[in-house]
Motif scaffolding. Structure first.
Motif, PDB file in Angstrom:
ATOM      1  N   ALA A 121      63.908  20.021  39.403  1.00  0.00           N
ATOM      2  CA  ALA A 121      62.525  19.600  39.579  1.00  0.00           C
ATOM      3  C   ALA A 121      62.259  18.382  38.684  1.00  0.00           C
ATOM      4  CB  ALA A 121      61.596  20.750  39.223  1.00  0.00           C
ATOM      5  N   PRO A 122      61.256  17.549  39.026  1.00  0.00           N
ATOM      6  CA  PRO A 122      60.301  17.733  40.125  1.00  0.00           C
ATOM      7  C   PRO A 122      60.703  17.050  41.420  1.00  0.00           C
ATOM      8  CG  PRO A 122      59.542  15.980  38.725  1.00  0.00           C
ATOM      9  CD  PRO A 122      60.823  16.483  38.104  1.00  0.00           C
ATOM     10  N   LEU A 123      61.720  16.193  41.394  1.00  0.00           N
ATOM     11  CA  LEU A 123      62.050  15.408  42.586  1.00  0.00           C
ATOM     12  C   LEU A 123      62.929  16.166  43.565  1.00  0.00           C
ATOM     13  CD1 LEU A 123      62.731  11.914  40.953  1.00  0.00           C
ATOM     14  CD2 LEU A 123      60.626  12.754  42.038  1.00  0.00           C
ATOM     15  N   PHE A 124      63.770  17.071  43.057  1.00  0.00           N
ATOM     16  CA  PHE A 124      64.703  17.834  43.892  1.00  0.00           C
ATOM     17  C   PHE A 124      65.597  16.921  44.732  1.00  0.00           C
ATOM     18  CE2 PHE A 124      61.273  20.884  43.062  1.00  0.00           C
ATOM     19  CZ  PHE A 124      62.010  21.912  42.514  1.00  0.00           C
ATOM     20  N   GLN A 125      66.030  15.848  44.110  1.00  0.00           N
ATOM     21  CA  GLN A 125      66.995  14.957  44.740  1.00  0.00           C
ATOM     22  C   GLN A 125      68.391  15.317  44.242  1.00  0.00           C
ATOM     23  OE1 GLN A 125      66.444  12.530  47.050  1.00  0.00           O
ATOM     24  NE2 GLN A 125      64.293  13.159  47.116  1.00  0.00           N
ATOM     25  N   PRO A 126      69.354  15.474  45.154  1.00  0.00           N
ATOM     26  CA  PRO A 126      70.706  15.837  44.709  1.00  0.00           C
ATOM     27  C   PRO A 126      71.338  14.719  43.878  1.00  0.00           C
ATOM     28  CG  PRO A 126      70.698  15.329  47.052  1.00  0.00           C
ATOM     29  CD  PRO A 126      69.260  15.364  46.620  1.00  0.00           C
ATOM     30  N   PHE A 127      72.080  15.119  42.848  1.00  0.00           N
ATOM     31  CA  PHE A 127      72.791  14.152  42.027  1.00  0.00           C
ATOM     32  C   PHE A 127      74.073  13.715  42.738  1.00  0.00           C
ATOM     33  CE2 PHE A 127      69.942  16.041  39.046  1.00  0.00           C
ATOM     34  CZ  PHE A 127      69.737  15.103  38.055  1.00  0.00           C
ATOM     35  N   GLU A 128      74.484  12.495  42.516  1.00  0.00           N
ATOM     36  CA  GLU A 128      75.702  11.971  43.123  1.00  0.00           C
ATOM     37  C   GLU A 128      76.926  12.543  42.411  1.00  0.00           C
ATOM     38  OE1 GLU A 128      78.272  10.846  45.292  1.00  0.00           O
ATOM     39  OE2 GLU A 128      76.380   9.851  45.893  1.00  0.00           O
ATOM     40  N   LEU A 129      77.765  13.245  43.153  1.00  0.00           N
ATOM     41  CA  LEU A 129      78.959  13.871  42.584  1.00  0.00           C
ATOM     42  C   LEU A 129      80.246  13.196  43.055  1.00  0.00           C
ATOM     43  CD1 LEU A 129      77.967  17.652  42.982  1.00  0.00           C
ATOM     44  CD2 LEU A 129      77.591  16.140  41.021  1.00  0.00           C
ATOM     45  N   HIS A 130      80.123  12.165  43.895  1.00  0.00           N
ATOM     46  CA  HIS A 130      81.268  11.378  44.358  1.00  0.00           C
ATOM     47  C   HIS A 130      82.337  12.253  45.014  1.00  0.00           C
ATOM     48  CE1 HIS A 130      79.539   7.908  42.329  1.00  0.00           C
ATOM     49  NE2 HIS A 130      79.386   8.667  41.245  1.00  0.00           N
TER      50      HIS A 130
END
Length: 225
Positions: A121-130
């Motif tokens: 939270a708060p954006l709930f955007q997935p992190f880049e895991l490549h």
């Protein structure tokens, strides 16, 4: 049903909980992270009579009230104290993981349970895991640890609810590359009253369990006994 006798270490009294193998009966447990998941894990461990050290980034003094609420077996401690236990749960927001793991000694083969999800939270955007699984990325932060992915796919309210549900036991998935570490976590899951479902190595199981992207998170499954 007949209640089990209390045992030290990982002892419990609930009739639905199982016994750990003797070699794990006195295993010490720490938790790094006292948010929703970390607190839920602390609560169910304390309920089972298991002594734990709970830590956060702000120091043990900030955890006194929470520890009192979670149960008599929860003791606030430093991050280093929690990390020094035989089995360590890590439940930290993904963006804060590198800092939370920084500066800790080599894990020296101890078991680290990865409950983390690469979204917050708060954006709930997935992190880049490549292209890597979140557990592969996490494993790089805990050199020398035997990583098991578990306890992060259910909402905290389901973790703390009665594991006996609808005529069976709630399922907790687990995955890891070290068979002995998986067996230890499996025994702990059984002791807590859940049904452990082993998904095998991280390359397979962790990909199924990670959120976002996996097919299993948030599914509430019950094994009918």
């Amino acid at each position: 049903m007949r209640a089990c006798a209390h045992q030290p270490g990982l002892g419990i009294t609930s009739p639905v909980q199982r016994h750990l193998p003797e070699e794990h009966a006195h295993m010490s447990i720490g938790i790094i992270g006292a948010g929703a998941i970390g607190s839920a894990i602390a609560e169910i461990l304390s309920r089972a009579g298991i002594d734990i050290i709970l830590s956060n980034s702000r120091g043990p003094d900030t955890l006194a009230d929470l520890a009192k609420r979670l149960g008599p077996h929860v003791r606030p401690g430093t991050r280093e104290e929690a990390a020094g236990q035989d089995l360590v749960f890590v439940a930290v927001n993904w963006s804060k993981l590198p800092r939370a793991m920084a500066g800790l000694p080599d894990w020296d083969g101890r078991i680290v349970v990865d409950t983390n999800n690469s979204i917050e939270a708060p954006l709930f955007q997935p992190f880049e895991l490549h292209g890597r699984t979140s557990s592969e990325v996490f494993a790089d932060m805990v050199p020398g640890a035997r990583v098991v992915k578990a306890f992060g796919h259910l909402n905290p309210d389901l973790l703390t609810a009665d594991p006996v549900a609808r005529g069976g036991r709630r399922v907790l998935f687990l995955s890891g590359d070290d068979l002995e570490a998986r067996q230890t976590v499996r025994a702990l899951i059984e002791r807590l009253g859940f049904f452990p479902l082993d998904l095998g190595p991280l390359a397979v199981g962790a990909r199924l369990l990670q959120f976002p992207g996996g097919t299993l998170p948030a599914h509430h499954l019950v094994k009918i006994d």
